[in-house]
Design a protein around this motif. Sequence first.
Motif, PDB file in Angstrom:
ATOM      1  N   SER A 258       0.839  -1.211   0.000  1.00 21.15           N
ATOM      2  CA  SER A 258       0.000   0.000   0.000  1.00 21.15           C
ATOM      3  C   SER A 258       0.867   1.251   0.000  1.00 21.15           C
ATOM      4  CB  SER A 258      -0.921   0.016   1.218  1.00 21.15           C
ATOM      5  OG  SER A 258      -1.871  -1.007   1.124  1.00 21.15           O
ATOM      6  N   ALA A 259       1.963   1.212   0.750  1.00 24.32           N
ATOM      7  CA  ALA A 259       2.874   2.358   0.796  1.00 24.32           C
ATOM      8  C   ALA A 259       3.435   2.643  -0.592  1.00 24.32           C
ATOM      9  CB  ALA A 259       3.997   2.109   1.795  1.00 24.32           C
ATOM     10  N   VAL A 260       3.784   1.608  -1.328  1.00 23.12           N
ATOM     11  CA  VAL A 260       4.304   1.804  -2.686  1.00 23.12           C
ATOM     12  C   VAL A 260       3.285   2.582  -3.521  1.00 23.12           C
ATOM     13  CG1 VAL A 260       4.920   0.642  -4.850  1.00 23.12           C
ATOM     14  CG2 VAL A 260       5.846  -0.194  -2.675  1.00 23.12           C
ATOM     15  N   GLU A 261       2.032   2.185  -3.436  1.00 24.26           N
ATOM     16  CA  GLU A 261       0.987   2.862  -4.212  1.00 24.26           C
ATOM     17  C   GLU A 261       0.855   4.331  -3.806  1.00 24.26           C
ATOM     18  OE1 GLU A 261      -0.619   1.552  -6.838  1.00 24.26           O
ATOM     19  OE2 GLU A 261       0.646  -0.204  -6.521  1.00 24.26           O
ATOM     20  N   GLU A 262       0.821   4.591  -2.511  1.00 27.62           N
ATOM     21  CA  GLU A 262       0.672   5.965  -2.022  1.00 27.62           C
ATOM     22  C   GLU A 262       1.893   6.820  -2.360  1.00 27.62           C
ATOM     23  OE1 GLU A 262      -1.977   7.511  -0.632  1.00 27.62           O
ATOM     24  OE2 GLU A 262      -3.024   5.662  -1.138  1.00 27.62           O
ATOM     25  N   TYR A 263       3.067   6.255  -2.177  1.00 29.09           N
ATOM     26  CA  TYR A 263       4.283   7.033  -2.378  1.00 29.09           C
ATOM     27  C   TYR A 263       4.557   7.305  -3.848  1.00 29.09           C
ATOM     28  CZ  TYR A 263       5.079   5.848   2.548  1.00 29.09           C
ATOM     29  OH  TYR A 263       4.968   5.679   3.913  1.00 29.09           O
ATOM     30  N   ARG A 264       4.046   6.456  -4.734  1.00 25.80           N
ATOM     31  CA  ARG A 264       4.173   6.746  -6.167  1.00 25.80           C
ATOM     32  C   ARG A 264       3.418   8.019  -6.524  1.00 25.80           C
ATOM     33  NH1 ARG A 264       3.240   1.245  -9.468  1.00 25.80           N
ATOM     34  NH2 ARG A 264       1.375   2.442  -9.868  1.00 25.80           N
ATOM     35  N   ILE A 265       2.301   8.263  -5.863  1.00 24.11           N
ATOM     36  CA  ILE A 265       1.554   9.507  -6.104  1.00 24.11           C
ATOM     37  C   ILE A 265       2.382  10.701  -5.633  1.00 24.11           C
ATOM     38  CG2 ILE A 265      -0.516  10.823  -5.498  1.00 24.11           C
ATOM     39  CD1 ILE A 265      -1.933   8.036  -5.222  1.00 24.11           C
ATOM     40  N   ILE A 266       3.017  10.570  -4.480  1.00 22.38           N
ATOM     41  CA  ILE A 266       3.892  11.643  -3.979  1.00 22.38           C
ATOM     42  C   ILE A 266       5.029  11.876  -4.969  1.00 22.38           C
ATOM     43  CG2 ILE A 266       5.464  12.356  -2.127  1.00 22.38           C
ATOM     44  CD1 ILE A 266       3.687  10.729  -0.185  1.00 22.38           C
ATOM     45  N   LEU A 267       5.581  10.802  -5.488  1.00 24.14           N
ATOM     46  CA  LEU A 267       6.670  10.915  -6.464  1.00 24.14           C
ATOM     47  C   LEU A 267       6.237  11.743  -7.680  1.00 24.14           C
ATOM     48  CD1 LEU A 267       9.485  10.018  -7.513  1.00 24.14           C
ATOM     49  CD2 LEU A 267       8.363   7.958  -8.385  1.00 24.14           C
ATOM     50  N   ILE A 268       5.053  11.485  -8.172  1.00 21.60           N
ATOM     51  CA  ILE A 268       4.540  12.221  -9.339  1.00 21.60           C
ATOM     52  C   ILE A 268       4.326  13.695  -9.004  1.00 21.60           C
ATOM     53  CG2 ILE A 268       2.527  12.463 -10.849  1.00 21.60           C
ATOM     54  CD1 ILE A 268       2.335   9.322 -10.655  1.00 21.60           C
ATOM     55  N   GLU A 269       3.841  13.979  -7.794  1.00 20.53           N
ATOM     56  CA  GLU A 269       3.517  15.352  -7.402  1.00 20.53           C
ATOM     57  C   GLU A 269       4.728  16.158  -6.925  1.00 20.53           C
ATOM     58  OE1 GLU A 269       0.423  15.154  -4.464  1.00 20.53           O
ATOM     59  OE2 GLU A 269      -1.053  14.442  -5.906  1.00 20.53           O
ATOM     60  N   ALA A 270       5.832  15.492  -6.640  1.00 14.51           N
ATOM     61  CA  ALA A 270       7.005  16.185  -6.097  1.00 14.51           C
ATOM     62  C   ALA A 270       7.471  17.277  -7.051  1.00 14.51           C
ATOM     63  CB  ALA A 270       8.130  15.188  -5.837  1.00 14.51           C
ATOM     64  N   PRO A 271       7.780  18.479  -6.522  1.00 13.19           N
ATOM     65  CA  PRO A 271       8.059  19.621  -7.389  1.00 13.19           C
ATOM     66  C   PRO A 271       9.483  19.707  -7.949  1.00 13.19           C
ATOM     67  CG  PRO A 271       8.027  20.324  -5.111  1.00 13.19           C
ATOM     68  CD  PRO A 271       7.634  18.878  -5.123  1.00 13.19           C
ATOM     69  N   PHE A 272      10.412  18.917  -7.444  1.00 12.88           N
ATOM     70  CA  PHE A 272      11.772  19.037  -7.960  1.00 12.88           C
ATOM     71  C   PHE A 272      12.506  17.703  -7.846  1.00 12.88           C
ATOM     72  CE2 PHE A 272      11.494  20.644  -3.675  1.00 12.88           C
ATOM     73  CZ  PHE A 272      12.509  19.986  -3.005  1.00 12.88           C
ATOM     74  N   TRP A 273      13.600  17.585  -8.608  1.00 16.87           N
ATOM     75  CA  TRP A 273      14.281  16.294  -8.773  1.00 16.87           C
ATOM     76  C   TRP A 273      14.866  15.735  -7.500  1.00 16.87           C
ATOM     77  CZ3 TRP A 273      13.218  13.047 -12.290  1.00 16.87           C
ATOM     78  CH2 TRP A 273      12.738  13.490 -13.503  1.00 16.87           C
ATOM     79  N   TYR A 274      15.411  16.561  -6.625  1.00 19.72           N
ATOM     80  CA  TYR A 274      15.992  16.014  -5.393  1.00 19.72           C
ATOM     81  C   TYR A 274      14.928  15.285  -4.582  1.00 19.72           C
ATOM     82  CZ  TYR A 274      18.275  15.484  -0.938  1.00 19.72           C
ATOM     83  OH  TYR A 274      18.786  14.932   0.204  1.00 19.72           O
ATOM     84  N   MET A 275      13.750  15.880  -4.462  1.00 17.12           N
ATOM     85  CA  MET A 275      12.661  15.245  -3.730  1.00 17.12           C
ATOM     86  C   MET A 275      12.223  13.972  -4.456  1.00 17.12           C
ATOM     87  SD  MET A 275       8.967  16.771  -2.524  1.00 17.12           S
ATOM     88  CE  MET A 275       9.641  17.895  -1.329  1.00 17.12           C
ATOM     89  N   LYS A 276      12.122  14.020  -5.773  1.00 16.96           N
ATOM     90  CA  LYS A 276      11.746  12.835  -6.544  1.00 16.96           C
ATOM     91  C   LYS A 276      12.749  11.699  -6.313  1.00 16.96           C
ATOM     92  CE  LYS A 276       9.173  15.068 -10.295  1.00 16.96           C
ATOM     93  NZ  LYS A 276       7.882  14.466 -10.076  1.00 16.96           N
ATOM     94  N   ASN A 277      14.024  12.032  -6.278  1.00 15.01           N
ATOM     95  CA  ASN A 277      15.046  11.011  -6.047  1.00 15.01           C
ATOM     96  C   ASN A 277      14.899  10.380  -4.665  1.00 15.01           C
ATOM     97  OD1 ASN A 277      16.115  11.445  -8.580  1.00 15.01           O
ATOM     98  ND2 ASN A 277      17.778  12.750  -7.852  1.00 15.01           N
ATOM     99  N   CYS A 278      14.637  11.200  -3.656  1.00 14.12           N
ATOM    100  CA  CYS A 278      14.433  10.681  -2.297  1.00 14.12           C
ATOM    101  C   CYS A 278      13.225   9.753  -2.247  1.00 14.12           C
ATOM    102  CB  CYS A 278      14.252  11.832  -1.305  1.00 14.12           C
ATOM    103  SG  CYS A 278      15.736  12.792  -1.006  1.00 14.12           S
TER     104      CYS A 278
END
Length: 135
Positions: free
Chosen positions: A93-113
């Motif tokens: 479930s975390a994978v599913e939720e965090y993928r949404i955060i990944l898409i919404e993240a505003p910059f590459w450093y956050m996306k990488n984390c």
Amino acid sequence: MYSDKPDLVRRIREAMEDERHDVAFYAILIEMAPPEDKDIIKGIREDELKHYTMFSDMYTYLTGSSISVPEPEISPPKSYKDGLASAIMGETSAVEEYRIILIEAPFWYMKNCIYIIVTDEQKHADRFNMLYSRA
């Protein structure tokens, strides 16, 4: 700072709550685990603590303020195997939720984390599946 992203901020706070839950739940699971499984679950729990810190840093960056989410009180599962099944569902479930955060993240450093966190959660699900198959 990023007041135009309230959904992202909310999702990150929820992720912090989820990570805190997992830290507490895995502490219980470690106590229930046979000796040969304890180190695996301890490693997963340490990753969850790191994830909490990473999400906390993201929250602070996005909002300009920090929050602390306390560890919740968790009831132990009926059995070790039930706990493993719950852990598998939580990690996937975390994978599913965090993928949404990944898409919404505003910059590459956050996306990488977040990418690191997502792949850790997938790895955790795999490890819990292995433990479940042995239990």
